[in-house]
Motif scaffolding. Structure first.
Motif, mmCIF file in Angstrom:
data_model
loop_
_atom_site.group_PDB
_atom_site.id
_atom_site.type_symbol
_atom_site.label_atom_id
_atom_site.label_comp_id
_atom_site.label_asym_id
_atom_site.label_seq_id
_atom_site.Cartn_x
_atom_site.Cartn_y
_atom_site.Cartn_z
ATOM 1 N N ASP A 253 21.361 -25.143 61.232
ATOM 2 C CA ASP A 253 21.787 -24.506 62.268
ATOM 3 C C ASP A 253 21.388 -23.452 62.487
ATOM 4 O O ASP A 253 20.256 -22.686 61.823
ATOM 5 N N VAL A 254 20.953 -23.044 64.123
ATOM 6 C CA VAL A 254 20.035 -21.907 64.867
ATOM 7 C C VAL A 254 21.375 -21.868 66.085
ATOM 8 O O VAL A 254 22.166 -22.301 66.222
ATOM 9 N N PHE A 255 21.057 -20.304 66.655
ATOM 10 C CA PHE A 255 22.036 -20.232 67.735
ATOM 11 C C PHE A 255 20.913 -20.327 69.026
ATOM 12 O O PHE A 255 19.991 -20.085 68.656
ATOM 13 N N VAL A 256 22.309 -20.301 70.399
ATOM 14 C CA VAL A 256 21.157 -20.500 71.319
ATOM 15 C C VAL A 256 20.622 -19.434 71.478
ATOM 16 O O VAL A 256 19.903 -18.652 71.376
ATOM 17 N N ALA B 101 14.223 -24.680 66.567
ATOM 18 C CA ALA B 101 14.479 -25.006 64.952
ATOM 19 C C ALA B 101 14.313 -25.669 64.600
ATOM 20 O O ALA B 101 13.089 -26.784 66.096
ATOM 21 N N THR B 102 13.233 -26.072 63.380
ATOM 22 C CA THR B 102 12.146 -26.734 63.087
ATOM 23 C C THR B 102 12.474 -27.953 62.417
ATOM 24 O O THR B 102 13.590 -27.336 60.970
ATOM 25 N N PHE B 103 11.710 -29.140 61.966
ATOM 26 C CA PHE B 103 12.224 -30.296 61.047
ATOM 27 C C PHE B 103 10.969 -30.711 60.711
ATOM 28 O O PHE B 103 10.222 -30.641 61.313
ATOM 29 N N THR B 104 11.048 -30.834 59.133
ATOM 30 C CA THR B 104 9.559 -31.516 58.802
ATOM 31 C C THR B 104 9.781 -32.817 58.239
ATOM 32 O O THR B 104 10.244 -32.965 57.233
ATOM 33 N N CYS B 105 8.961 -33.201 58.219
ATOM 34 C CA CYS B 105 9.136 -35.122 56.803
ATOM 35 C C CYS B 105 7.712 -34.764 56.612
ATOM 36 O O CYS B 105 7.451 -35.143 57.276
ATOM 37 N N GLU B 106 7.895 -35.128 55.214
ATOM 38 C CA GLU B 106 6.300 -35.373 54.375
ATOM 39 C C GLU B 106 6.469 -36.446 54.184
ATOM 40 O O GLU B 106 7.418 -37.463 53.308
ATOM 41 N N LYS C 102 21.224 -33.596 61.322
ATOM 42 C CA LYS C 102 22.093 -32.687 62.231
ATOM 43 C C LYS C 102 21.375 -31.295 62.321
ATOM 44 O O LYS C 102 20.805 -30.740 61.401
ATOM 45 N N LEU C 103 21.777 -31.168 63.724
ATOM 46 C CA LEU C 103 21.356 -29.712 65.023
ATOM 47 C C LEU C 103 22.114 -29.588 65.360
ATOM 48 O O LEU C 103 23.345 -30.037 66.338
ATOM 49 N N LEU C 104 23.020 -28.038 64.881
ATOM 50 C CA LEU C 104 23.963 -27.664 65.063
ATOM 51 C C LEU C 104 23.446 -26.058 66.021
ATOM 52 O O LEU C 104 23.086 -25.327 65.080
ATOM 53 N N VAL C 105 23.660 -26.130 67.039
ATOM 54 C CA VAL C 105 23.614 -25.039 67.832
ATOM 55 C C VAL C 105 24.882 -23.993 67.533
ATOM 56 O O VAL C 105 25.756 -25.083 68.550
#
Length: 102
Positions: free
Chosen positions: A21-24, A28-33, A94-97
């Motif tokens: 969850d981030v603000f406008v 936003a960072t997504f990581t996959c290993e 999910k990305l929630l802005v």
């Protein structure tokens, strides 16, 4: 169950994407290993649209195993499902802005 008899180690997701969850206007960072390192044919998607490296989208990898997606200066319409794909492996979150209440 670990099977060590395979000549070619099948790639696995060691740690998958986490919903964020981030603000406008934030990033936003997504990581996959992945393991083992060096998996090719990786692709990031946002709600079914393939993402590419540009000013607002940063796609990087470290040691061939840690794949990172950073979405900069997000807007409300960026909310959706982020998916990481490597061959047959898929991880999504999910990305929630959130808008800023004045």
């Amino acid at each position: 169950p670990l099977s060590l008899c395979h000549a070619e180690e099948a790639a696995v997701i060691v740690s998958g994407l986490r919903s964020t969850d981030v603000f406008v206007g934030e990033s936003a960072t997504f990581t996959c290993e992945l393991s083992p390192p060096g998996v090719r044919n990786v692709q990031w998607w946002l709600d079914g649209t393939p993402l590419h490296n540009n000013l607002v989208t940063e796609i990087s990898q470290q040691d061939g195993r840690i794949h990172t997606l950073t979405l900069n200066d997000v807007a409300c319409h960026d909310s959706g499902t982020v998916t990481f794909r490597a061959g047959s492996l898929i991880s999504s979150a999910k990305l929630l802005v959130k808008g800023i209440a004045l």
